[in-house]
Design a protein around this motif. Structure first.
Motif, PDB file in Angstrom:
ATOM      1  N   LEU A 285       0.831  -1.195   0.000  1.00  0.00           N
ATOM      2  CA  LEU A 285       0.000   0.000   0.000  1.00  0.00           C
ATOM      3  C   LEU A 285       0.869   1.249   0.000  1.00  0.00           C
ATOM      4  CD1 LEU A 285      -2.904   1.036   0.035  1.00  0.00           C
ATOM      5  CD2 LEU A 285      -2.728   1.222   2.514  1.00  0.00           C
ATOM      6  N   TRP A 286       1.955   1.239   0.741  1.00  0.00           N
ATOM      7  CA  TRP A 286       2.893   2.370   0.748  1.00  0.00           C
ATOM      8  C   TRP A 286       3.372   2.645  -0.669  1.00  0.00           C
ATOM      9  CZ3 TRP A 286       7.463   2.717   4.785  1.00  0.00           C
ATOM     10  CH2 TRP A 286       8.221   3.857   4.531  1.00  0.00           C
ATOM     11  N   GLN A 287       3.796   1.579  -1.364  1.00  0.00           N
ATOM     12  CA  GLN A 287       4.292   1.744  -2.733  1.00  0.00           C
ATOM     13  C   GLN A 287       3.212   2.330  -3.641  1.00  0.00           C
ATOM     14  OE1 GLN A 287       5.566  -2.172  -3.919  1.00  0.00           O
ATOM     15  NE2 GLN A 287       6.878  -2.416  -2.108  1.00  0.00           N
ATOM     16  N   ARG A 288       2.015   1.769  -3.566  1.00  0.00           N
ATOM     17  CA  ARG A 288       0.954   2.198  -4.480  1.00  0.00           C
ATOM     18  C   ARG A 288       0.430   3.583  -4.139  1.00  0.00           C
ATOM     19  NH1 ARG A 288      -2.198  -3.680  -4.872  1.00  0.00           N
ATOM     20  NH2 ARG A 288      -0.387  -4.807  -5.714  1.00  0.00           N
ATOM     21  N   GLY A 294      -0.333  15.049  -3.205  1.00  0.00           N
ATOM     22  CA  GLY A 294      -1.196  15.871  -2.378  1.00  0.00           C
ATOM     23  C   GLY A 294      -2.191  15.092  -1.564  1.00  0.00           C
ATOM     24  N   GLY A 295      -1.955  13.790  -1.380  1.00  0.00           N
ATOM     25  CA  GLY A 295      -2.808  13.008  -0.490  1.00  0.00           C
ATOM     26  C   GLY A 295      -3.942  12.304  -1.213  1.00  0.00           C
ATOM     27  N   MET A 296      -4.744  11.610  -0.414  1.00  0.00           N
ATOM     28  CA  MET A 296      -5.843  10.809  -0.968  1.00  0.00           C
ATOM     29  C   MET A 296      -6.910  10.667   0.102  1.00  0.00           C
ATOM     30  SD  MET A 296      -3.988   7.094  -0.658  1.00  0.00           S
ATOM     31  CE  MET A 296      -3.490   6.468   0.962  1.00  0.00           C
ATOM     32  N   ASP A 297      -8.120  10.331  -0.320  1.00  0.00           N
ATOM     33  CA  ASP A 297      -9.136   9.918   0.634  1.00  0.00           C
ATOM     34  C   ASP A 297      -9.293   8.405   0.543  1.00  0.00           C
ATOM     35  OD1 ASP A 297     -10.668   9.454  -1.656  1.00  0.00           O
ATOM     36  OD2 ASP A 297     -11.851  11.274  -1.426  1.00  0.00           O
ATOM     37  N   LEU A 298     -10.132   7.856   1.396  1.00  0.00           N
ATOM     38  CA  LEU A 298     -10.243   6.405   1.454  1.00  0.00           C
ATOM     39  C   LEU A 298     -10.821   5.834   0.166  1.00  0.00           C
ATOM     40  CD1 LEU A 298      -9.800   3.943   3.238  1.00  0.00           C
ATOM     41  CD2 LEU A 298     -12.091   4.277   4.181  1.00  0.00           C
ATOM     42  N   GLU A 299     -11.782   6.534  -0.415  1.00  0.00           N
ATOM     43  CA  GLU A 299     -12.377   6.056  -1.668  1.00  0.00           C
ATOM     44  C   GLU A 299     -11.319   5.933  -2.755  1.00  0.00           C
ATOM     45  OE1 GLU A 299     -14.777   8.246  -5.094  1.00  0.00           O
ATOM     46  OE2 GLU A 299     -15.993   8.094  -3.274  1.00  0.00           O
ATOM     47  N   CYS A 305      -5.515   1.507  -5.239  1.00  0.00           N
ATOM     48  CA  CYS A 305      -4.470   0.677  -4.617  1.00  0.00           C
ATOM     49  C   CYS A 305      -4.867  -0.782  -4.422  1.00  0.00           C
ATOM     50  CB  CYS A 305      -4.072   1.261  -3.264  1.00  0.00           C
ATOM     51  SG  CYS A 305      -3.374   2.911  -3.372  1.00  0.00           S
ATOM     52  N   SER A 306      -6.132  -1.124  -4.578  1.00  0.00           N
ATOM     53  CA  SER A 306      -6.548  -2.513  -4.335  1.00  0.00           C
ATOM     54  C   SER A 306      -6.236  -3.390  -5.546  1.00  0.00           C
ATOM     55  CB  SER A 306      -8.038  -2.564  -4.009  1.00  0.00           C
ATOM     56  OG  SER A 306      -8.808  -2.072  -5.087  1.00  0.00           O
ATOM     57  N   GLY A 307      -6.310  -4.714  -5.317  1.00  0.00           N
ATOM     58  CA  GLY A 307      -5.997  -5.679  -6.366  1.00  0.00           C
ATOM     59  C   GLY A 307      -4.562  -6.155  -6.293  1.00  0.00           C
ATOM     60  N   ASP A 308      -4.290  -7.325  -6.880  1.00  0.00           N
ATOM     61  CA  ASP A 308      -2.915  -7.843  -6.954  1.00  0.00           C
ATOM     62  C   ASP A 308      -2.241  -7.895  -5.590  1.00  0.00           C
ATOM     63  OD1 ASP A 308      -3.137  -8.025  -9.750  1.00  0.00           O
ATOM     64  OD2 ASP A 308      -2.525  -5.932  -9.970  1.00  0.00           O
ATOM     65  N   GLY A 309      -2.904  -8.571  -4.646  1.00  0.00           N
ATOM     66  CA  GLY A 309      -2.297  -8.740  -3.328  1.00  0.00           C
ATOM     67  C   GLY A 309      -2.933  -7.935  -2.227  1.00  0.00           C
ATOM     68  N   ILE A 310      -3.839  -6.994  -2.581  1.00  0.00           N
ATOM     69  CA  ILE A 310      -4.567  -6.211  -1.583  1.00  0.00           C
ATOM     70  C   ILE A 310      -6.052  -6.256  -1.920  1.00  0.00           C
ATOM     71  CG2 ILE A 310      -4.937  -3.930  -0.563  1.00  0.00           C
ATOM     72  CD1 ILE A 310      -2.092  -3.216  -1.113  1.00  0.00           C
ATOM     73  N   ALA A 311      -6.842  -6.904  -1.072  1.00  0.00           N
ATOM     74  CA  ALA A 311      -8.279  -6.935  -1.271  1.00  0.00           C
ATOM     75  C   ALA A 311      -8.856  -5.551  -0.961  1.00  0.00           C
ATOM     76  CB  ALA A 311      -8.917  -7.989  -0.361  1.00  0.00           C
ATOM     77  N   ARG A 312      -9.877  -5.167  -1.712  1.00  0.00           N
ATOM     78  CA  ARG A 312     -10.453  -3.829  -1.529  1.00  0.00           C
ATOM     79  C   ARG A 312     -10.915  -3.608  -0.096  1.00  0.00           C
ATOM     80  NH1 ARG A 312     -12.645  -0.181  -5.448  1.00  0.00           N
ATOM     81  NH2 ARG A 312     -13.945   1.416  -4.476  1.00  0.00           N
ATOM     82  N   GLN A 313     -11.511  -4.650   0.505  1.00  0.00           N
ATOM     83  CA  GLN A 313     -12.023  -4.485   1.865  1.00  0.00           C
ATOM     84  C   GLN A 313     -10.915  -4.383   2.901  1.00  0.00           C
ATOM     85  OE1 GLN A 313     -12.553  -7.091  -0.107  1.00  0.00           O
ATOM     86  NE2 GLN A 313     -12.323  -9.059   0.979  1.00  0.00           N
ATOM     87  N   ASP A 314      -9.686  -4.736   2.516  1.00  0.00           N
ATOM     88  CA  ASP A 314      -8.563  -4.648   3.462  1.00  0.00           C
ATOM     89  C   ASP A 314      -7.856  -3.290   3.427  1.00  0.00           C
ATOM     90  OD1 ASP A 314      -8.993  -7.253   4.264  1.00  0.00           O
ATOM     91  OD2 ASP A 314      -7.519  -8.105   2.873  1.00  0.00           O
ATOM     92  N   LEU A 318      -5.313  -1.367   6.247  1.00  0.00           N
ATOM     93  CA  LEU A 318      -3.918  -1.047   5.915  1.00  0.00           C
ATOM     94  C   LEU A 318      -3.646   0.450   6.033  1.00  0.00           C
ATOM     95  CD1 LEU A 318      -3.478  -3.418   2.836  1.00  0.00           C
ATOM     96  CD2 LEU A 318      -2.560  -3.737   5.145  1.00  0.00           C
ATOM     97  N   VAL A 319      -4.624   1.256   5.647  1.00  0.00           N
ATOM     98  CA  VAL A 319      -4.475   2.707   5.821  1.00  0.00           C
ATOM     99  C   VAL A 319      -4.327   3.047   7.302  1.00  0.00           C
ATOM    100  CG1 VAL A 319      -5.723   4.898   5.674  1.00  0.00           C
ATOM    101  CG2 VAL A 319      -5.619   3.393   3.685  1.00  0.00           C
ATOM    102  N   ILE A 320      -5.159   2.435   8.135  1.00  0.00           N
ATOM    103  CA  ILE A 320      -5.070   2.675   9.581  1.00  0.00           C
ATOM    104  C   ILE A 320      -3.689   2.275  10.103  1.00  0.00           C
ATOM    105  CG2 ILE A 320      -5.952   1.913  11.829  1.00  0.00           C
ATOM    106  CD1 ILE A 320      -8.723   1.676  10.464  1.00  0.00           C
ATOM    107  N   ALA A 321      -3.186   1.131   9.626  1.00  0.00           N
ATOM    108  CA  ALA A 321      -1.869   0.666  10.078  1.00  0.00           C
ATOM    109  C   ALA A 321      -0.766   1.647   9.676  1.00  0.00           C
ATOM    110  CB  ALA A 321      -1.580  -0.715   9.500  1.00  0.00           C
ATOM    111  N   LEU A 322      -0.846   2.189   8.466  1.00  0.00           N
ATOM    112  CA  LEU A 322       0.182   3.142   8.026  1.00  0.00           C
ATOM    113  C   LEU A 322       0.044   4.494   8.722  1.00  0.00           C
ATOM    114  CD1 LEU A 322       0.516   2.418   4.190  1.00  0.00           C
ATOM    115  CD2 LEU A 322       1.950   1.619   6.077  1.00  0.00           C
TER     116      LEU A 322
END
Length: 841
Positions: A285-288, A294-299, A305-314, A318-322
């Motif tokens: 997620l950090w890489q993507r 200028g930042g991003m929102d959760l949507e 960033c989801s797909g290829d190793g990161i499920a959308r619901q996760d 992951l954002v909370i962890a970072l």
């Protein structure tokens, strides 16, 4: 950091590192940490690597050490790899020599009745062990306090967490025009200047290099470690050479100080450490997330960033962890939470992406997301969600730029950027970007297929959009050229929408050229087209301009009818922006009719909406009318100040008032009447006072809210009407500021420490409600005559207090700052609330 050496004060035990370099800035953070320590027994300073958590903790420890009879102790954990020996390390740092039992038992036994502060530094890699140890010690030692530094909070009961931000940054847009001394007030600039001078004694921040320095510290995100590593390079490089090489910052900033931990010696090693603390999914997620500018929102994070190793619901977890690990920074906005990443961490994440294929796919998802976002915003623009959408686009401005640039990189995707730049038309106008928006449209028009091969409606729409922006910038020849091509496309396609907009903007151009009757005919044509196509936004925009044209020709009934029709249309759709402009236009008409009360009500209602949206262009037009109203009332001081405010407004938005045609004549008439009424000197003084107001203060003043800064600037010291009173020393320093002296020069002139001079200037700014040294200078100039007439009441203080530190705020006695001893404690108490020197608990 430096090696820890035992530091005692008046017999108190303790171990803190001696400061070998100056401590720059952080006044607010030091105060806040002290406040938290007084309220809680466990405080954790969180923040990304290199942000200065350790230095802040040590400075706080030095300032509060008199409050802890058994000392303040620093325990450095950065080099400790094994959690099993954590208690041993703490015991060793506290000089506990009891080896008879388990280390934790000895530690708790030693601290049971101690009043001490322990600083646990760099806990992130031993987070669980540090949490258990801290919780155990706090439960068993009731007078113990713990101050921890970590990239993640410990998560124990009663813990208070304080995110440590980077040093504040200067605004490079005003770096050249602001005073050099004001520029040097930025914490990041001061740090770079001081460390640069240490590395190369001949280095100084000057008028010639201040813009370069501004870009350096901004590129380094205000991170103290990065700034210090960069400043070392001034031994061999000029500031410009350093800036030119910051694209490869991880290689450039690779030689630090040998006396610190290896991971603090280079910028890459520092961030490698943070990266190693993340799970595999967190790293992905950090890489993507590095694709966002200028930042991003959760949507956006979920979509891109989801797909290829990161499920959308996760993604949310992951954002909370970072966020917890200080890789992402949470920011609260009026319309939701956003997540920022320091540019240094973003560059590191981009570098960690697997390869060109992954980068290209990520950029494509990013471009597609923001292309669709712009289209959704345009579709819902004229309705109840308008403000939410426009604010969201403002927050996403950097990402919109990135997406547009990505699309223009290839001819195959240039049409996407043309569509996106056109959909963002109202974003360009309601923000600070009419010039930038026109630039994107013209680049995309030059790159995308032309009308000879594809006379698409998109091109016709983009042409009239660019023409509107050109009219706002008073570039009528360019607007005429663009409208001519747009009209050809509209006629070829039989597109009534394109033809309607062409007629509308040709009408605006005619008004700018002084041809009001022709403009009215064109507006009527446009209104007929827009009613036929069912475009309420275009109809509202046309009615605004039609009403203004009628008003200019003195056709008041028709002006009011057009205005009322527009307001009813906006109200039916729950729309606000066009409604605000219509209120401005009707306010002009009421002013022309002599109904100044109604005119003021309309203009202030419009300006309140502009402020809620941060629409500087709309605010500028409205403040113009308020200045005319003030001059008509005979309030020429207010008129002149508003004209001063407008200098900054029109300069910031990059759109001259001549882009609004006939309004420029009203402006000139107001200016000449005001100048003649006040006289040249008084007019220029009032103009400067208006120009010196910050954006918030300027809008508050225009709305009649009388901000503190304006109130203080027009009153004299001691007049008892609410002005903030300065002490004798502060008056003296304010006078030196007005003469243009730097902090260093002020300190030398008064034989005081530079830090003391800085503190006095901060107090002056706070008392007067100002935010710049220029405002102090204006204030001094306005009150020079009063200060020459009196040197203050008896006893040496403007308010009669014997020590010159008194003051009145809002007519009441100000609370004096408590006297401080050599250790930084107040005479009335220290961080834990314990009373010292001045009394007993």
């Amino acid at each position: 950091m430096t090696a820890v050496t035992t530091h005692t004060s008046r017999g108190r035990p303790g171990g803190l590192p001696a400061e070998v370099t100056s401590f720059v800035g952080r006044r607010h953070e030091v105060t806040e940490v002290r406040r938290l320590l007084a309220a809680s027994r466990a405080v954790t300073l969180t923040g990304t690597g290199g942000v200065g958590k350790t230095r802040l903790a040590v400075r706080v420890g030095q300032e509060v050490r008199r409050a802890f009879r058994d000392g303040v102790w620093l325990v450095e954990l950065g080099a400790l790899d094994c959690p099993d020996v954590l208690a041993d390390a703490v015991a060793e740092a506290l000089e506990i020599r009891d080896g008879a039992g388990p280390p934790l038992t000895a530690l708790t036994g030693h601290l049971r009745d101690k009043q001490a502060l322990i600083i646990l530094d760099n806990c992130e890699h031993l987070l669980d062990a540090c949490a258990v140890l801290a919780d155990t010690l706090l439960r068993r030692a009731p007078e113990l306090r713990i101050l921890a530094t970590s990239r993640q909070a410990l998560g124990i009961a009663g813990e208070q967490s304080l995110p440590v931000p980077p040093l504040n940054l200067p605004d490079c847009r005003t770096a050249r025009t602001s005073s050099l001394d004001g520029f040097l007030q930025s914490e990041s600039v001061r740090l770079f200047a001081e460390r640069g001078r240490a590395a190369h004694p001949g280095f100084a921040v000057t008028d010639d290099n201040r813009e370069v320095v501004c870009h350096i510290v901004r590129r380094l995100d205000g991170l103290p470690l990065a700034i210090e590593l960069a400043a070392v390079r001034l031994r061999a490089l000029s500031a410009q050479q350093l800036l030119d090489r910051l694209d490869d910052r991880f290689r450039l900033l690779s030689a630090g100080r040998r006396a610190v931990l290896p991971r603090h010696q280079t910028l890459r090693a520092l961030i490698d450490w943070s990266y190693a603390l993340c799970s595999h999914e967190e790293r992905l997620l950090w890489q993507r997330a590095s694709v966002f500018a200028g930042g991003m929102d959760l949507e956006a994070a979920e979509a891109v960033c989801s797909g290829d190793g990161i499920a959308r619901q996760d993604v949310v977890d992951l954002v909370i962890a970072l966020v917890d690990k200080c890789v992402l920074i949470r920011e609260d906005h009026p319309d939701g939470v956003r997540y920022q990443m320091l540019e240094t961490l973003r560059a590191y994440g981009a570098e960690r992406l697997a390869g060109p294929g992954e980068r290209a796919a990520l950029r494509e998802r990013h471009r597609g997301y923001y292309r669709d976002l712009a289209a959704r915003a345009r579709a819902e623009l004229f309705g109840p969600d308008q403000v939410r959408w426009l604010r969201r686009l403002q927050a996403e401005h950097a990402n919109l730029r990135t997406a547009l640039e990505s699309g223009l990189a290839s001819r195959e995707t240039s049409a996407e950027s043309l569509s996106m730049a056109t959909d963002l038309l109202y974003h360009w106008i309601t923000s600070y970007y009419p010039g930038e928006g026109r630039g994107w449209l013209e680049r995309a028009l030059a790159t995308a297929p032309g009308p000879a091969r594809s006379p698409a409606p998109l091109r016709g729409r983009a042409l009239w959009a660019a023409a509107w922006l050109a009219i706002i910038q008073a570039d009528l020849p360019a607007a005429t050229r663009l409208l001519r091509e747009s009209e050809r496309i509209g006629r070829r396609l039989g597109d009534a929408s394109i033809l309607g907009y062409v007629a509308l903007f040709r009408g605006m151009a005619a008004m700018c050229a002084g041809r009001a009757p022709e403009a009215i005919d064109l507006y009527r044509q446009a209104l007929e087209h827009h009613r036929g196509t069912g475009d309420p936004a275009a109809a509202a925009l046309t009615l605004i301009r039609l009403s203004m044209a009628y008003s200019f020709l003195g056709r008041s009934p028709e002006a009011v009818r057009a205005g009322q029709e527009c307001l009813e249309l906006c109200d039916a759709h729950g729309e606000g922006w066009h409604r605000a402009y219509m209120m401005t236009a009707l306010g002009m008409e009421m002013w022309r009719q002599g109904d100044l009360t109604r005119a003021t009500e309309l203009e202030r209602g419009s300006l309140s909406f502009d402020r809620s949206l941060d629409d500087l262009l709309g605010a500028g037009v409205t403040i113009e009318v308020l200045a005319w109203i003030a001059a008509t009332r005979g309030d020429f001081q207010r008129a002149a100040r508003l004209l001063g405010v407008l200098r900054g407004v029109w300069g910031a938005v990059g759109a001259p008032l001549s882009g609004f045609g006939h309004l420029a004549g009203y402006h000139e008439e107001c200016r000449e009447r005001t100048r003649a009424a006040l006289g040249e000197a008084a007019y220029e003084t009032a103009l400067r006072r208006g120009a010196a107001l910050g954006p918030r203060e300027a809008l508050a003043y225009a709305l009649g809210e009388d901000p503190a800064g304006v109130r203080a600037s027009r009153t004299r010291p001691g007049d008892g009407d609410g002005a903030a009173v300065l002490t004798r020393r502060e008056h003296e320093i304010a006078g030196l500021v007005a003469r243009g002296l730097t902090n260093k020069e002020i300190a030398a002139a008064l034989v005081i420490a530079q830090r003391t001079a800085e503190g006095h200037i901060e107090h002056i700014l706070a008392k007067l409600g100002f935010n710049s040294r220029a405002q102090i200078a204006v204030w001094v100039g306005d009150h020079a005559r009063d200060e020459q007439a009196t040197d203050g009441p008896p006893n040496g203080s403007p308010d009669g207090s014997p020590d010159g530190d008194g003051g009145h705020v809002n007519g009441a006695r100000a609370r004096r700052p408590a006297a401080r001893d050599a250790d930084g404690c107040d005479a009335g108490g220290c961080a834990d609330g314990r009373v010292t020197r001045g009394g007993r608990r």
